[in-house]
Design an enzyme around this catalytic site. Sequence first.
Site, PDB file in Angstrom:
ATOM      1  N   ASP A  23      -9.566   6.665   1.193  1.00 22.61           N
ATOM      2  CA  ASP A  23     -10.023   5.463   1.902  1.00 22.61           C
ATOM      3  C   ASP A  23      -9.898   5.640   3.413  1.00 22.61           C
ATOM      4  O   ASP A  23      -9.316   6.620   3.888  1.00 22.61           O
ATOM      5  CB  ASP A  23      -9.280   4.206   1.401  1.00 22.61           C
ATOM      6  CG  ASP A  23      -7.766   4.372   1.367  1.00 22.61           C
ATOM      7  OD1 ASP A  23      -7.258   5.394   1.878  1.00 22.61           O
ATOM      8  OD2 ASP A  23      -7.083   3.493   0.819  1.00 22.61           O
ATOM      9  N   ASN A  73       0.705  -5.540  -2.929  1.00 23.41           N
ATOM     10  CA  ASN A  73      -0.048  -6.568  -3.650  1.00 23.41           C
ATOM     11  C   ASN A  73      -0.812  -5.971  -4.843  1.00 23.41           C
ATOM     12  O   ASN A  73      -1.640  -6.639  -5.445  1.00 23.41           O
ATOM     13  CB  ASN A  73      -1.006  -7.322  -2.717  1.00 23.41           C
ATOM     14  CG  ASN A  73      -2.122  -6.436  -2.158  1.00 23.41           C
ATOM     15  OD1 ASN A  73      -2.227  -5.256  -2.505  1.00 23.41           O
ATOM     16  ND2 ASN A  73      -2.951  -6.991  -1.298  1.00 23.41           N
ATOM     17  N   HIS A 112      -2.785  -3.209  -4.751  1.00 19.13           N
ATOM     18  CA  HIS A 112      -4.038  -2.484  -4.491  1.00 19.13           C
ATOM     19  C   HIS A 112      -3.873  -0.984  -4.739  1.00 19.13           C
ATOM     20  O   HIS A 112      -2.787  -0.429  -4.603  1.00 19.13           O
ATOM     21  CB  HIS A 112      -4.616  -2.783  -3.098  1.00 19.13           C
ATOM     22  CG  HIS A 112      -3.870  -2.224  -1.926  1.00 19.13           C
ATOM     23  ND1 HIS A 112      -3.442  -3.001  -0.880  1.00 19.13           N
ATOM     24  CD2 HIS A 112      -3.508  -0.965  -1.595  1.00 19.13           C
ATOM     25  CE1 HIS A 112      -2.854  -2.250   0.026  1.00 19.13           C
ATOM     26  NE2 HIS A 112      -2.880  -1.003  -0.381  1.00 19.13           N
ATOM     27  N   GLU A 171      -8.503  -4.091  -3.248  1.00 17.95           N
ATOM     28  CA  GLU A 171      -7.611  -5.240  -3.159  1.00 17.95           C
ATOM     29  C   GLU A 171      -7.692  -6.079  -4.442  1.00 17.95           C
ATOM     30  O   GLU A 171      -8.640  -5.941  -5.224  1.00 17.95           O
ATOM     31  CB  GLU A 171      -8.032  -6.099  -1.961  1.00 17.95           C
ATOM     32  CG  GLU A 171      -7.805  -5.439  -0.610  1.00 17.95           C
ATOM     33  CD  GLU A 171      -6.362  -5.546  -0.137  1.00 17.95           C
ATOM     34  OE1 GLU A 171      -5.436  -5.422  -0.954  1.00 17.95           O
ATOM     35  OE2 GLU A 171      -6.164  -5.737   1.080  1.00 17.95           O
TER      36      GLU A 171
HETATM   37  C1  GLP Z   1      -2.400   1.656   2.038  1.00 16.93           C
HETATM   38  C2  GLP Z   1      -3.495   2.571   1.498  1.00 16.93           C
HETATM   39  C3  GLP Z   1      -3.199   3.019   0.106  1.00 16.93           C
HETATM   40  C4  GLP Z   1      -1.722   3.336  -0.027  1.00 16.93           C
HETATM   41  C5  GLP Z   1      -0.969   2.040   0.063  1.00 16.93           C
HETATM   42  C6  GLP Z   1       0.537   2.182  -0.014  1.00 16.93           C
HETATM   43  O1  GLP Z   1      -2.858   0.509   2.602  1.00 16.93           O
HETATM   44  N1  GLP Z   1      -4.792   2.011   1.516  1.00 16.93           N
HETATM   45  O2  GLP Z   1      -4.020   4.127  -0.215  1.00 16.93           O
HETATM   46  O3  GLP Z   1      -1.470   3.939  -1.266  1.00 16.93           O
HETATM   47  O4  GLP Z   1      -1.364   1.273   1.171  1.00 16.93           O
HETATM   48  O5  GLP Z   1       1.070   2.712   1.161  1.00 16.93           O
HETATM   49  P1  GLP Z   1       2.585   3.121   1.324  1.00 16.93           P
HETATM   50  O6  GLP Z   1       2.762   4.400   0.592  1.00 16.93           O
HETATM   51  O7  GLP Z   1       2.783   3.262   2.807  1.00 16.93           O
HETATM   52  O8  GLP Z   1       3.419   2.027   0.757  1.00 16.93           O
END
Ligand code: GLP
Length: 247
Positions: A67, A134, A136, A141
């Site tokens: 992403d 949340n 995702h 989302e």
């Molecule tokens: C982000 C990304 C995700 C990621 C998630 C968790 O917003 N879009 O691809 O897996 O949040 O991130 P983290 O590992 O920093 O908790």
Amino acid sequence: MKISIEKDYDSLSNKAANRFIELVESGKIKDIAFPTGNTPKLFYKKLVEFYKDEKVNLSGVSGFLIDEYYPIKKESKNSFNYYIEKKFFTHVKLKKKYSLDGNNPDFLAECKNYKELIEKKGGLDLVILGVGENGHIGFNEPGSEYNSRVRLVELKNSTLDINRAKYDAGKVPKYALTLGIYEIFKAKKIILLASGSSKSERIRDLFNGHISSSLPVSVLRLHSDMEVILDKEAAVLLEDQIMELIN
Ligand code: GLP
């Protein structure tokens, strides 16, 4: 679903890097989508170390970024392109690197091209995922349809609030480009990494409760080749019965 519960973040990252190497060395896993975020940082560090020690050959692997914010320039320190380049792609020699360009004004064409590229390959071999607080996955989302494809999404306030802390300066873009639930789910194999108590509710939801588009991570329970690598804190809300089954 295969589950590993590691004692801490370091051993989770080690486990993930070793598992990754095993899969790549099997020769069957070539087109791989990679996540960003805090969770995989140490995984990438270890992978790069293993690569430098010649423990893995990645010349047959094509890397896909899952992403990207929108709009954002690739060179921006806050972009996921920048992250994946800095943490992983520049340190290793891959067959090919693919990513979504968050600076393409024609986001429809950008998404279409990425979707078609993945289709032409017959889908991804492996998607490595983190999970948002949340629920995702990628930037799918809550509310994302199961058949959602590569597309532009509007980020939820809950995501913006959390991601602000990871964002250097200025305002976090309110939109993002992401692989859809469809592209993620159609991958031959999925590995999900989760560390820390802030992820424990979502990990509980992955195993218990309803599978629902309001909780994108829950759909992964239906995948036929799903592996979850957790640390103890992320697993803390799993019921005793589940823990007994795992151990
Ligand atoms: C982000 C990304 C995700 C990621 C998630 C968790 O917003 N879009 O691809 O897996 O949040 O991130 P983290 O590992 O920093 O908790």
